[in-house]
Design a protein around this motif. Structure first.
Motif, PDB file in Angstrom:
ATOM      1  N   LYS A   1      66.663  21.736  84.622  1.00 19.90           N
ATOM      2  CA  LYS A   1      65.238  22.433  85.497  1.00 19.90           C
ATOM      3  C   LYS A   1      66.418  23.609  86.704  1.00 19.90           C
ATOM      4  O   LYS A   1      67.218  23.094  86.784  1.00 19.90           O
ATOM      5  CB  LYS A   1      64.724  21.637  86.077  1.00 19.90           C
ATOM      6  CG  LYS A   1      63.570  21.756  87.150  1.00 19.90           C
ATOM      7  CD  LYS A   1      62.178  22.025  86.485  1.00 19.90           C
ATOM      8  CE  LYS A   1      61.409  22.938  87.377  1.00 19.90           C
ATOM      9  NZ  LYS A   1      60.039  22.674  86.788  1.00 19.90           N
TER      10      LYS A   1
ATOM     11  N   PHE B   1      63.569  15.836  88.870  1.00 24.01           N
ATOM     12  CA  PHE B   1      63.119  15.978  87.152  1.00 24.01           C
ATOM     13  C   PHE B   1      63.443  14.757  86.833  1.00 24.01           C
ATOM     14  O   PHE B   1      62.125  14.540  85.902  1.00 24.01           O
ATOM     15  CB  PHE B   1      63.265  17.746  87.493  1.00 24.01           C
ATOM     16  CG  PHE B   1      62.884  18.555  88.792  1.00 24.01           C
ATOM     17  CD1 PHE B   1      61.621  18.983  88.515  1.00 24.01           C
ATOM     18  CD2 PHE B   1      63.795  18.709  89.383  1.00 24.01           C
ATOM     19  CE1 PHE B   1      61.506  19.742  89.933  1.00 24.01           C
ATOM     20  CE2 PHE B   1      63.357  19.610  90.699  1.00 24.01           C
ATOM     21  CZ  PHE B   1      62.173  20.604  90.629  1.00 24.01           C
TER      22      PHE B   1
ATOM     23  N   GLU C   1      55.868  15.352  88.555  1.00 24.76           N
ATOM     24  CA  GLU C   1      56.430  16.244  89.010  1.00 24.76           C
ATOM     25  C   GLU C   1      55.643  16.738  90.413  1.00 24.76           C
ATOM     26  O   GLU C   1      55.184  17.817  91.355  1.00 24.76           O
ATOM     27  CB  GLU C   1      56.539  17.453  88.178  1.00 24.76           C
ATOM     28  CG  GLU C   1      57.257  17.281  86.740  1.00 24.76           C
ATOM     29  CD  GLU C   1      57.328  18.534  86.123  1.00 24.76           C
ATOM     30  OE1 GLU C   1      56.698  19.591  86.447  1.00 24.76           O
ATOM     31  OE2 GLU C   1      57.861  18.829  85.347  1.00 24.76           O
TER      32      GLU C   1
END
Length: 309
Positions: free
Chosen positions: A60, A31, A184
């Motif tokens: 995250k 990420f 993503e």
């Protein structure tokens, strides 16, 4: 107790991790792409039966491997395999897996030029990296002057049918707050597949700039690990010669890749870059380097492993 089968499954998605404490394993975060393994996954179920994960850089996090896989948009077969290994989140029918990738809406192709200040900054940054106009056109390289990818070069990747399957963002600022930013979505793809001839020797490198510099049949791994889809395609292909050209700091991963491909009957070459990467070396020097590289065998492999101890 650590679920080793679950560890192996997650490794096929994130690459080989590093064991830490209390059943955790650290990975390079997909990420934020931090250069150190800061994404930790707990492979010992907690009291609620969860395997939580968290990146200590970008923040995250989630409660289950299922939520991690959903965030990465992994292929359906991974969810099916996950369902066999864990109690929580084992139902596949409620998971809609898509790997639809779109270029940022702010994306501007670099050519034809528009002569704005941002265009000049982006264009001359690429020139400093040895990227030619032909490269820009071939790879449809562009940039963004605002939005999430503001002041970033955008390098798209296309599959064999010409469909976008990924892109990478790289800042062209001199001292950027964020150097890299990627979409993503799952990296379990074959980057630059549109330009690959599966009947010719293949070169595996780390990043898109490296692949562009190499020019001929080069696949960027988007990191140091070979994702499962690419690995399967290589093994099943008729390609006999595989060149591993990762950065010097990835020698352990390089030797692991060499060993696996040797065991699959491939002729493997370990390209030693002496602290530089292909984009630094340039096309001519790198071409001479691989021409002078001899295939590695099991004996060479053992010697190199011993030298790392």
């Amino acid at each position: 107790m650590v679920n080793e089968l679950l560890v192996n499954l997650v490794n096929t998605v994130l690459g080989a991790g590093k064991r830490t404490a209390r059943g955790n394993q650290a990975y390079h975060c997909p990420f934020c792409n931090h250069h150190k393994p800061k994404l930790e996954v707990n492979f010992t179920e907690n009291k609620k039966g969860y395997n939580p994960f968290q990146c200590w850089v970008c923040g995250k996090k989630g409660k289950t491997i299922k939520s991690l896989f959903k965030a990465l948009k992994v292929s359906p077969d991974k969810f099916i395999e996950l369902g066999k290994l864990v109690k929580t989140g084992s139902h596949v029918e409620d998971v809609i897996v898509e790997n639809i990738v779109e270029l940022p809406k702010e994306f501007i192709p670099l050519l034809p030029d528009d002569k704005t200040i941002k265009w000049k900054q982006a264009y001359y940054y690429l020139k400093s990296r040895g990227i030619t106009n032909d490269d820009i056109i071939k790879y449809n390289i562009g940039y963004c002057d605002f939005g999430r990818y503001q002041n970033m070069i955008i390098i798209p990747s296309y599959d064999k049918d010409g469909t976008l399957n990924y892109f990478t963002g790289r800042s062209f600022e001199q001292d950027p707050f964020v150097k890299y930013r990627n979409p993503e979505c799952s990296r379990d793809i074959i980057p630059f597949e549109l330009f690959i001839n599966w009947d010719s020797p293949l070169i595996l490198c780390e990043g898109p700039f490296d692949a562009i510099a190499i020019k001929r049949n080069a696949i960027p791994l988007l990191g140091k690990n070979i994702q499962s889809t690419l690995l399967k395609r290589i093994v099943q292909s008729t390609v006999k010669k595989i060149y591993i050209a990762l950065d010097t700091d990835a020698i352990k991963q390089s030797l692991k890749h060499c060993e696996y491909l040797l065991n699959q009957g491939k002729e493997v070459y370990l390209v030693e870059l002496d602290g530089k990467d292909p984009s630094d070396l340039g096309f001519s020097y790198f071409t001479k380097l691989i021409q002078n590289t001899e295939p590695i065998d099991q004996y060479d492999l053992m010697e190199k492993k011993i030298s790392l101890i």
